[in-house]
Design a protein around this motif. Structure first.
Motif, short mmCIF file in Angstrom:
data_model
loop_
_atom_site.label_atom_id
_atom_site.label_comp_id
_atom_site.label_asym_id
_atom_site.label_seq_id
_atom_site.Cartn_x
_atom_site.Cartn_y
_atom_site.Cartn_z
N GLU A 74 46.52 41.67 35.26
CA GLU A 74 47.39 40.88 36.14
C GLU A 74 46.49 40.11 37.10
O GLU A 74 45.57 40.68 37.69
N THR A 75 46.77 38.83 37.26
CA THR A 75 45.95 37.96 38.12
C THR A 75 46.73 37.58 39.37
O THR A 75 47.91 37.22 39.30
N HIS A 76 46.04 37.67 40.53
CA HIS A 76 46.67 37.40 41.82
C HIS A 76 45.87 36.35 42.60
O HIS A 76 44.71 36.61 42.96
N PRO A 77 46.45 35.17 42.89
CA PRO A 77 45.84 34.29 43.89
C PRO A 77 46.11 34.90 45.27
O PRO A 77 47.26 35.13 45.65
N LEU A 78 45.06 35.18 46.02
CA LEU A 78 45.23 35.96 47.24
C LEU A 78 45.91 35.18 48.36
O LEU A 78 46.65 35.74 49.15
N GLY A 79 45.63 33.90 48.45
CA GLY A 79 46.19 33.14 49.56
C GLY A 79 47.68 32.85 49.43
O GLY A 79 48.50 33.37 50.19
N PRO A 80 48.08 32.04 48.44
CA PRO A 80 49.47 31.58 48.39
C PRO A 80 50.50 32.68 48.22
O PRO A 80 51.49 32.73 48.94
N SER A 81 50.27 33.60 47.28
CA SER A 81 51.32 34.55 46.94
C SER A 81 51.28 35.83 47.76
O SER A 81 52.31 36.48 47.95
N LEU A 82 50.11 36.20 48.25
CA LEU A 82 49.98 37.48 48.94
C LEU A 82 49.80 37.35 50.45
O LEU A 82 49.82 38.35 51.15
N GLY A 83 49.56 36.16 50.93
CA GLY A 83 49.38 35.99 52.36
C GLY A 83 48.09 36.56 52.89
O GLY A 83 47.97 36.84 54.08
N GLN A 84 47.09 36.78 51.99
CA GLN A 84 45.78 37.25 52.45
C GLN A 84 44.86 36.07 52.65
O GLN A 84 44.93 35.07 51.94
N CYS A 85 43.97 36.19 53.61
CA CYS A 85 43.14 35.06 54.02
C CYS A 85 41.88 34.90 53.17
O CYS A 85 41.10 33.98 53.41
N CYS A 86 41.65 35.81 52.22
CA CYS A 86 40.43 35.72 51.42
C CYS A 86 40.36 34.41 50.66
O CYS A 86 39.30 33.80 50.54
N GLY A 87 41.49 33.99 50.10
CA GLY A 87 41.54 32.70 49.44
C GLY A 87 41.10 32.68 48.00
O GLY A 87 41.19 31.65 47.33
N GLY A 88 40.61 33.78 47.48
CA GLY A 88 40.13 33.83 46.10
C GLY A 88 41.23 34.22 45.12
O GLY A 88 42.41 34.30 45.46
N VAL A 89 40.80 34.48 43.89
CA VAL A 89 41.70 34.91 42.83
C VAL A 89 41.13 36.18 42.22
O VAL A 89 39.95 36.22 41.86
#
Length: 291
Positions: A74-89
């Motif tokens: 499962e792949t997660h973009p950290l910024g848009p969908s999770l609200g985390q500031c890391c910004g990576g995937v």
């Protein structure tokens, strides 16, 4: 670990399989998820919370139907969908796990710690949480505190040694080992330091004390035939700089941070070899060793 279609898994292993950009954990970081608890971490935050929920659902499914248990990603973009500031995937891998625990991580360093006084005890409380191997040496068997189960069950491997000649133990440590000397006796400190320096293959040698203590030791050890080049490897005071205070817990925290810095600077963290320069530090005693 290859799933067995006939046997229900004991847990679900969640592993960071791929990282693009900034992420809270590195590739290979793992978390073992069971029905009501978990071991390890993939970085915390919303990503880990989602991974826990998914892993527990898979755990229930795979326990009921082991034949359907198999690797998923499962792949997660950290910024848009999770609200985390890391910004990576981050790509996570979910696998059925048939062992009760994750394997013990490779040790970051091997430390021979001399002294079971206040600072030594405070330092071991920190080291039990890290992947490392520690030989904890003292001439006083009664100086060791009651054993903490984490010394054996956690990521560290702590071995206690009550011996009559701790300087002889210095000859038995593996090449490239780190040494920390903080016994109750300056004379014993000197004997241990001399034994380590005469080996010539220590990854690092730290001595609790002040600049004046180091100067006295250097003068005495030069008189015993040790070269200036060898004595350059004697680090005293110990601990990362910029952390004021002489309380045992503060000194221990600064020393633990220094050990992690040293391990990170080695070509291979599991087998430190190169000689390291003396590090400035503010943690010094004025007279007797703290321990």
């Amino acid at each position: 670990m290859t799933p067995n279609p006939q046997v229900p898994p004991l847990a679900v292993c969640v592993e960071v399989a791929q990282v693009r950009g900034s992420a809270p954990r590195e590739v290979g970081a793992r978390m073992l998820v069971r029905a009501h608890d978990a071991q390890g971490s993939i970085g915390g935050g919303h990503l880990e919370w989602l991974a826990l929920q998914r892993a527990r659902k898979l755990f229930v499914q795979w326990r009921l139907t082991p034949a359907q248990a198999g690797e998923q990603q499962e792949t997660h973009p950290l910024g848009p969908s999770l609200g985390q500031c890391c910004g990576g995937v981050v790509t996570l891998r979910y696998r059925p796990w048939h062992a009760p625990e994750l394997p013990r991580p490779a040790p970051l360093f091997h430390l021979q710690l001399h002294g079971a006084g206040h600072v030594g005890r405070a330092l071991v409380k920190l080291l039990v949480t890290l992947p490392c191997t520690v030989q904890w040496v003292d001439v006083r068997d009664a100086a060791f505190p009651t054993a903490d189960p984490a010394e054996h069950d956690g990521p560290a491997r702590i071995t206690r040694l009550a011996v009559d000649s701790p300087e002889a133990e210095a000859a038995l440590a593996p090449p490239g080992a780190f040494y920390l000397v903080m016994t109750h006796s300056h004379a014993l400190d000197q004997q241990i330091c001399e034994a380590v320096l005469r080996r010539g293959d220590a990854g690092w040698l730290g001595l609790i004390g002040s600049n004046s203590k180091r100067a006295r030791f250097v003068h005495r050890l030069q008189a015993r035939g040790l070269s200036a080049a060898s004595l350059a490897g004697l680090v005293c005071p110990i601990g990362v700089g910029g952390i004021p205070g002489k309380q045992p817990e503060i000194i221990a925290l600064a020393a633990a941070a220094q050990l992690l810095q040293l391990a990170a600077s080695q070509p291979s963290s599991a087998s430190p070899r190169c000689r390291l320069p003396q590090s400035p530090a503010a943690h010094a005693d004025c007279g007797a060793s703290i321990g």
